[in-house]
Motif scaffolding. Structure first.
Motif, PDB file in Angstrom:
ATOM      1  N   UNK A   1       0.043   4.014   8.299  1.00  0.00           N
ATOM      2  CA  UNK A   1       0.792   3.251   7.304  1.00  0.00           C
ATOM      3  C   UNK A   1       2.142   2.788   7.852  1.00  0.00           C
ATOM      4  N   UNK A   2       2.765   3.620   8.710  1.00  0.00           N
ATOM      5  CA  UNK A   2       4.043   3.259   9.325  1.00  0.00           C
ATOM      6  C   UNK A   2       4.023   3.634  10.796  1.00  0.00           C
ATOM      7  N   UNK A   3       4.399   2.681  11.637  1.00  0.00           N
ATOM      8  CA  UNK A   3       4.500   2.913  13.075  1.00  0.00           C
ATOM      9  C   UNK A   3       5.873   2.472  13.558  1.00  0.00           C
ATOM     10  N   UNK A   4       6.609   3.398  14.142  1.00  0.00           N
ATOM     11  CA  UNK A   4       7.930   3.102  14.707  1.00  0.00           C
ATOM     12  C   UNK A   4       7.871   3.438  16.188  1.00  0.00           C
ATOM     13  N   UNK A   5       8.126   2.448  17.039  1.00  0.00           N
ATOM     14  CA  UNK A   5       8.022   2.635  18.487  1.00  0.00           C
ATOM     15  C   UNK A   5       9.275   2.143  19.191  1.00  0.00           C
ATOM     16  N   UNK A   6       9.963   3.066  19.857  1.00  0.00           N
ATOM     17  CA  UNK A   6      11.119   2.701  20.682  1.00  0.00           C
ATOM     18  C   UNK A   6      12.273   2.106  19.896  1.00  0.00           C
ATOM     19  N   UNK A  25       1.011   8.706   8.403  1.00  0.00           N
ATOM     20  CA  UNK A  25      -0.351   8.383   7.988  1.00  0.00           C
ATOM     21  C   UNK A  25      -0.400   8.159   6.479  1.00  0.00           C
ATOM     22  N   UNK A  26      -1.446   7.514   6.010  1.00  0.00           N
ATOM     23  CA  UNK A  26      -1.623   7.300   4.588  1.00  0.00           C
ATOM     24  C   UNK A  26      -1.759   8.613   3.840  1.00  0.00           C
ATOM     25  N   UNK A  27      -1.088   8.738   2.697  1.00  0.00           N
ATOM     26  CA  UNK A  27      -1.161   9.937   1.892  1.00  0.00           C
ATOM     27  C   UNK A  27      -0.330  11.093   2.402  1.00  0.00           C
ATOM     28  N   UNK A  28       0.596  10.814   3.308  1.00  0.00           N
ATOM     29  CA  UNK A  28       1.407  11.869   3.910  1.00  0.00           C
ATOM     30  C   UNK A  28       2.819  11.851   3.334  1.00  0.00           C
ATOM     31  N   UNK A  29       3.343  13.051   3.039  1.00  0.00           N
ATOM     32  CA  UNK A  29       4.740  13.192   2.616  1.00  0.00           C
ATOM     33  C   UNK A  29       5.505  13.813   3.771  1.00  0.00           C
ATOM     34  N   UNK A  30       6.507  13.091   4.263  1.00  0.00           N
ATOM     35  CA  UNK A  30       7.261  13.547   5.432  1.00  0.00           C
ATOM     36  C   UNK A  30       8.731  13.653   5.067  1.00  0.00           C
ATOM     37  N   UNK A  31       9.311  14.815   5.339  1.00  0.00           N
ATOM     38  CA  UNK A  31      10.729  15.028   5.106  1.00  0.00           C
ATOM     39  C   UNK A  31      11.528  14.682   6.345  1.00  0.00           C
ATOM     40  N   UNK A  32      12.615  13.949   6.168  1.00  0.00           N
ATOM     41  CA  UNK A  32      13.503  13.573   7.270  1.00  0.00           C
ATOM     42  C   UNK A  32      14.803  14.347   7.092  1.00  0.00           C
ATOM     43  N   UNK A 149       3.805   2.670   0.215  1.00  0.00           N
ATOM     44  CA  UNK A 149       4.741   3.414   1.051  1.00  0.00           C
ATOM     45  C   UNK A 149       6.097   3.429   0.365  1.00  0.00           C
ATOM     46  N   UNK A 150       6.709   4.615   0.262  1.00  0.00           N
ATOM     47  CA  UNK A 150       8.001   4.742  -0.406  1.00  0.00           C
ATOM     48  C   UNK A 150       9.002   5.428   0.509  1.00  0.00           C
ATOM     49  N   UNK A 151      10.207   4.882   0.528  1.00  0.00           N
ATOM     50  CA  UNK A 151      11.311   5.465   1.285  1.00  0.00           C
ATOM     51  C   UNK A 151      12.367   5.967   0.304  1.00  0.00           C
ATOM     52  N   UNK A 179      -0.502   7.784  -1.667  1.00  0.00           N
ATOM     53  CA  UNK A 179       0.711   7.088  -1.254  1.00  0.00           C
ATOM     54  C   UNK A 179       1.374   7.842  -0.094  1.00  0.00           C
ATOM     55  N   UNK A 180       2.137   7.115   0.684  1.00  0.00           N
ATOM     56  CA  UNK A 180       2.869   7.689   1.809  1.00  0.00           C
ATOM     57  C   UNK A 180       4.353   7.713   1.470  1.00  0.00           C
ATOM     58  N   UNK A 181       5.014   8.841   1.751  1.00  0.00           N
ATOM     59  CA  UNK A 181       6.418   8.999   1.377  1.00  0.00           C
ATOM     60  C   UNK A 181       7.217   9.506   2.570  1.00  0.00           C
ATOM     61  N   UNK A 182       8.342   8.846   2.838  1.00  0.00           N
ATOM     62  CA  UNK A 182       9.340   9.344   3.782  1.00  0.00           C
ATOM     63  C   UNK A 182      10.600   9.615   2.979  1.00  0.00           C
ATOM     64  N   UNK A 183      11.019  10.880   2.943  1.00  0.00           N
ATOM     65  CA  UNK A 183      12.163  11.252   2.127  1.00  0.00           C
ATOM     66  C   UNK A 183      13.234  11.909   2.987  1.00  0.00           C
TER      67      UNK A 183
END
Length: 236
Positions: A1-6, A25-32, A149-151, A179-183
């Protein structure tokens, strides 16, 4: 769902993001996670297009992050919520819904307004809202267009305990819906209970990127202790 390269972002001679790469990936919740100045908000703002990157590639759903196709499938909830002074709470939701061609927006709006105790505030102008209510409106506007995708950048700041509880509940519902979440957050306990994976930033680099169990596999320390250890200066 999200690709960040370099991904690289500079402010003059200062490198705020130092060639970072990661994917969601799709359906993933990732904490930043990361201390102040680590580059968390800069990373999110570059991804959503609020800051211009110096180099690197960012793809959302396979599309360039600046494309209309990408913008249709993500929402961004900033740390400092911005609302229109002369639009009411309900008009904010109507405006966003019309921009994204949401046909059943009234039903969705009613659900989110009720969830965040805004029913009796729906006719209140944006300029008259407290910071907490502005944050609630910002979250409602982000959700009503049903993004893939939600930020979230520090979404809990300014929210009362009841709203925080409901926001955590929404994270679980969104994940179940694929849904994919970056929080980005300083609330480490929330990340530990909600996230599938955490990324830890320090000085513009990603110094940790794994599931919580894997990060804690060889240690009895809490996630908070591991975070402090990974982000501390080596000479401390």
């Amino acid at each position: 769902m999200l690709e960040v390269n370099g991904l690289v972002k500079r402010y003059g001679d200062q490198e705020a993001l130092k060639n970072i790469s990661f994917s969601l990936a799709g359906g993933e919740v990732v904490g930043l996670l990361g201390p102040n100045g680590a580059g968390k908000s800069t990373t999110i703002k570059c991804i959503v297009g609020l800051l211009r990157k110096n180099s690197g590639d960012i793809l959302i759903g396979g599309y360039d992050h600046q494309s209309i196709e990408a913008k249709k499938i993500f929402s961004y909830i900033p740390e400092t919520p911005h609302v229109y002074d002369l639009l009411t709470v309900q008009e904010h939701l109507q405006f966003v819904s019309q921009a994204y061609y949401v046909t059943d927006w009234q039903l969705k709006a009613e659900r989110y307004l009720e969830l965040y105790d805004l029913i009796d505030k729906k006719d209140k102008l944006g300029r008259d809202l407290s910071k907490g209510m502005r944050q609630k409106v910002s979250i409602c506007c982000a959700l009503i267009c049903d993004p893939q995708l939600l930020f979230f950048d520090e979404p809990m700041i300014g929210l009362d305990p009841k709203a925080i509880k409901h926001t955590k509940m929404l994270f679980k519902e969104l994940k179940e819906d694929g849904k994919t979440i970056l929080v980005s957050t300083h609330m480490i306990d929330s990340v530990e209970s909600l996230a599938d994976r955490v990324m830890i930033m320090k000085d513009g680099n990603i110094v940790g990127n794994d599931t919580v169990p894997n990060l804690k596999a060889n240690s009895d320390a809490s996630l908070e202790d591991l975070f402090l250890e990974m982000t501390s200066d080596s000479d401390e």
